[in-house]
Design an enzyme around this catalytic site. Sequence first.
Site: not given
Length: 287
Positions: A13, A39, A64, A104-105, A128
């Site tokens: 990524g 995994d 994800y 994340t925000d 999410y």
Amino acid sequence: MISVKILITGAKGQLGQEFQKLFQKVKIEYIPTDHEELDITNLKKIREFVKDKNITHIINCAAYNLVDKAEEDWKTAYSVNGLAVKNLAIVANEINAELIHYSTDYVFGGNKNEPYTIYDKPNPINKYGKSKELGERFIQNIANKYYLIRVSWVFGIGNNNFAKKVIQWSKNNEVLKIADDEISAPTYAVDLANATYKLIQEKAYGLYHITNTSCSRYEWAEYILKKINWNRKLERASKDDFNLPAKRPGYSVLDNYGLKETINYEMPTWQNATERFLKELKETGEI
């Protein structure tokens, strides 16, 4: 740093690639993995993988990120963003490694109208965001030595991102409509990797917000389009116009309070970061 060996998950990524470049530069040993090699939703497989490798740090760049798809495919989102983090925290403790994880925000609801600090309580409004909050809970409750870093609108060479999409859309459209009521902060993967590395060197465990400065989607798109000399029509839109399955927070700017105080490092502005990114895209022939 003495005898450091870093396991990178999600190494293909945007952020994973930046860490590889950085560690090559500073001559730190690392093991890059992606889901084909490891995994992380399988605890047993992680235990087997780390055996006898003398890993000192695990940097989890795997996630994800399909915000809309997560509304239906929530079990996959919860597995990768939640359960996998629990697995990594358990294994990190077992091998006495430091765990670096990114959130994340979108763990925030977006109705505060001023930047969210590390003190604010998560209140996600989509699946999410909930999956990422689950990962946060696991790392905070399980890991002995962790860095939990919230980011927003990550962009860099590698995977697709909003900045790249804007450039792509500009090639095929006379008119572009971009939301001006979605406000957060772009986070350049290069700057994020550098800031994270400084935290690791300082051994300053804990919760951080690390982003560049804030803007709306519209402002960011306008800046990119000017820089690439696109002279067609850019129009303001509302995020609700796009009728997407997942609700988005309108205002989810993260306040970097705690970062400068800890490592005396201030993230560059979003304009500066975007300019360096566009230069990078030119150099790689992407624009």
